[in-house]
Design a protein around this motif. Structure first.
Motif, PDB file in Angstrom:
ATOM      1  N   SER A 278       4.356   0.854   4.512  1.00 53.50           N
ATOM      2  CA  SER A 278       2.497   0.641   4.722  1.00 53.50           C
ATOM      3  C   SER A 278       2.590   0.339   6.155  1.00 53.50           C
ATOM      4  CB  SER A 278       2.327  -0.844   4.376  1.00 53.50           C
ATOM      5  OG  SER A 278       2.871  -1.899   4.943  1.00 53.50           O
TER       6      SER A 278
ATOM      7  N   ASP B 169       0.601   2.560  -5.529  1.00 55.09           N
ATOM      8  CA  ASP B 169      -0.189   2.840  -4.370  1.00 55.09           C
ATOM      9  C   ASP B 169       0.681   3.646  -3.346  1.00 55.09           C
ATOM     10  OD1 ASP B 169      -2.411   1.552  -5.491  1.00 55.09           O
ATOM     11  OD2 ASP B 169      -2.380  -0.158  -4.103  1.00 55.09           O
TER      12      ASP B 169
ATOM     13  N   THR C  43      -0.387   7.097  -1.461  1.00 53.09           N
ATOM     14  CA  THR C  43      -0.648   7.421  -0.365  1.00 53.09           C
ATOM     15  C   THR C  43       0.450   8.330   0.273  1.00 53.09           C
ATOM     16  OG1 THR C  43      -1.252   4.979  -0.065  1.00 53.09           O
ATOM     17  CG2 THR C  43      -0.486   6.069   2.037  1.00 53.09           C
TER      18      THR C  43
ATOM     19  N   ASP D 291      -0.180  12.343   2.209  1.00 53.86           N
ATOM     20  CA  ASP D 291       0.224  12.258   3.683  1.00 53.86           C
ATOM     21  C   ASP D 291      -0.129  13.734   4.196  1.00 53.86           C
ATOM     22  OD1 ASP D 291       2.362  10.397   5.413  1.00 53.86           O
ATOM     23  OD2 ASP D 291       2.341  12.441   5.986  1.00 53.86           O
TER      24      ASP D 291
END
Ligand code: B12
Ligand code: SF4
Ligand code: SF4
Length: 390
Positions: free
Chosen positions: A293, A337, A341, A345
């Motif tokens: 993250s 999640d 994500t 990318d």
């Protein structure tokens, strides 16, 4: 004794009366022990003929797989005499990186907890910084006595294991590591190349005998013959190499994020070691989701002492995503999640590994139907089977 941070300059000329010989080596041993080195030994400052020949043969056998390190300039890394004018000796020093488990903090992935990735023991703390500090104290003493002395540690200037072997520090295990008699292989190695004339060590006799445990213990079969590592298969190198992580070794990677210890933890001599205590923080692993993250700059700050190609966080991220495919649980919304994500990318190499991780954890619903990049399309065309424990 001069301190390591106020190390005198190397003299321009070395006086003929500068000390040497066995009594002087004994004094240097005391300095080394007081500075935290576990063992020292002396190798001649002469070309490392065997290492040079072995490196050439590894290159021609295709076992090097793009590694630079000492292979970048083998004629230099196998000639310690070229590193310091008039060098006579290479003082090799080792420091244990075997930290007592009680000091090591939380261990790896626990069912139901945030998925974690494992760091190999040599990187739990910055052992190379400690090694360098210790060696600098030996160099400081040599310089104070009128010698030239230069420290090399965590550096590609010398093939460290070969000088350690010549200095009588230990023997070459079948896992290619230098094993210190009675203490195993959890040691980092560095040296001081100096003009001092010191008695050289006797190589230690082979201690492996008929044991071969490390060879089948390697999760990828990267030890094709005793003392030889195939960098096409060694996880320690595959984690560092840029590009696509080879699909056939992603499952074997499991939760390793930096380095691999298996050929050493299988070794009876290394298992029977005497762990050392440490003060200060010890990092045995990372929280995969939390690190993913972070932005790239933060990722690189967090892995400051790791070797990362071009200091580019892409490669750390790629490895974390493979780890997630191996230990992340699809019922964990944070895992979903993180993969969503990664699939969005801007870097194709990240999307490609996220395709693999999503399919391996059964999260096929996250997968795109197509992708503009051939690398990602290739991954989409050969999805892995669902992980065995799911
Ligand atoms: C390139 C490199 C790697 C590469 C390749 C490893 C390799 N074996 O070549 C990769 C990235 C895979 C790697 C991994 C690791 N590395 Co590394 N690596 C290096 C580096 C930078 C250069 C090594 C080199 O030049 N090798 C050249 C080849 C030819 O040497 P060799 O493989 O040791 O080959 C010798 C033997 O085959 C022996 N030999 C000849 N004939 C025979 C016959 C028999 C029967 C036997 C047993 C041996 C033998 O002679 C050869 C040399 O002359 C050194 C640092 C340095 N500056 O030297 C650290 C270094 C070797 N690595 C180190 C460490 C800690 C590791 C890891 C444990 C890290 C980890 N946990 O992941 C693993 C261990 C993997 C393994 N089993 O070797 C330490 C080793 C400490 C020790 N006690 O031995 C070093 C010395 C770093 C340091 N200064 O502390 N490493
Ligand atoms: S470090 Fe790991 S992958 Fe490399 S040879 Fe040793 S056990 Fe095999
Ligand atoms: S496991 Fe056995 S063969 Fe391998 S390095 Fe240790 S003693 Fe030698």
């Amino acid at each position: 004794m001069p301190s390591a941070d106020r190390i005198p300059k190397n003299p321009k000329t070395v006086s003929a009366s500068a000390p040497g010989g066995p009594a002087y080596l004994q004094e240097l041993r005391h300095v080394a022990t007081a500075a935290g080195l576990d063992r020292i030994g002396v190798a001649p400052a002469a070309p490392l003929a065997r290492a040079r020949e072995q490196m050439a043969s590894r290159v021609s056998a295709g076992l090097v797989n793009g590694m630079k390190f000492t292979y970048h300039k083998p004629e230099r890394s196998t000639d310690p005499s070229a590193l310091v004018p008039d060098a006579r000796s290479v003082i090799v020093g080792v420091r244990s990186y075997d930290i007592a488990p009680a000091d090591a903090g939380a261990d790896v992935s626990v069912a139901g907890a945030a998925p974690r990735a494992r760091i190999a023991r040599y990187a739990w703390v910055d052992h190379y910084a400690d090694l360098k500090t210790s060696l600098k104290q030996v160099a400081a003493r040599l310089r104070a006595d009128g010698h030239r002395a230069v420290v090399f540690a965590d550096d590609n200037s010398i093939v460290d294991r070969e000088v350690a072997w010549l200095a009588g520090i230990g023997w070459y295990g079948k896992n290619a590591n230098i094993l210190v008699p009675g203490a195993g292989s959890f040691f980092v190695i560095g040296c001081v190349v100096t003009t001092a004339d010191l008695p050289v060590g006797e190589p230690v006799e082979d201690g492996c005998g008929t044991c071969v445990r490390c060879i089948p213990a390697c999760p990828t079969g990267a030890i094709p013959e005793p003392g030889v590592i195939d960098a096409n298969r060694c996880l320690s190198w595959l984690l560092q190499k840029p590009g696509v992580f080879p699909a056939e070794f992603r499952e074997a990677l499991h939760d390793r994020i930096y380095g691999c210890d298996d050929c050493q933890t299988a070794c009876p001599f290394t298992r029977r070691r005497a762990p050392v205590a440490v003060t200060g923080p010890v990092e045995t692993g990372v929280d995969i989701i939390e690190l993913l993250s972070c932005d790239d700059a933060t990722v690189m700050e967090r892995v400051d002492r790791w070797y990362v190609h071009d200091r580019d966080a892409t490669w750390v991220r790629r490895n974390l995503i493979v780890n997630l495919g191996n230990v992340g649980h699809p019922s964990d919304p944070a895992v979903v999640d993180a993969l969503r994500t990664a699939l969005a990318d801007h870097r194709a190499v990240i999307r490609a590994h996220a395709v693999w991780a999503a399919a391996r954890t059964g999260l096929h619903g996250l997968l795109p139907a197509d992708d503009p990049d051939p690398m990602v399309r290739d991954e989409l065309s050969r999805l892995p089977a669902l992980r065995g424990d799911l």
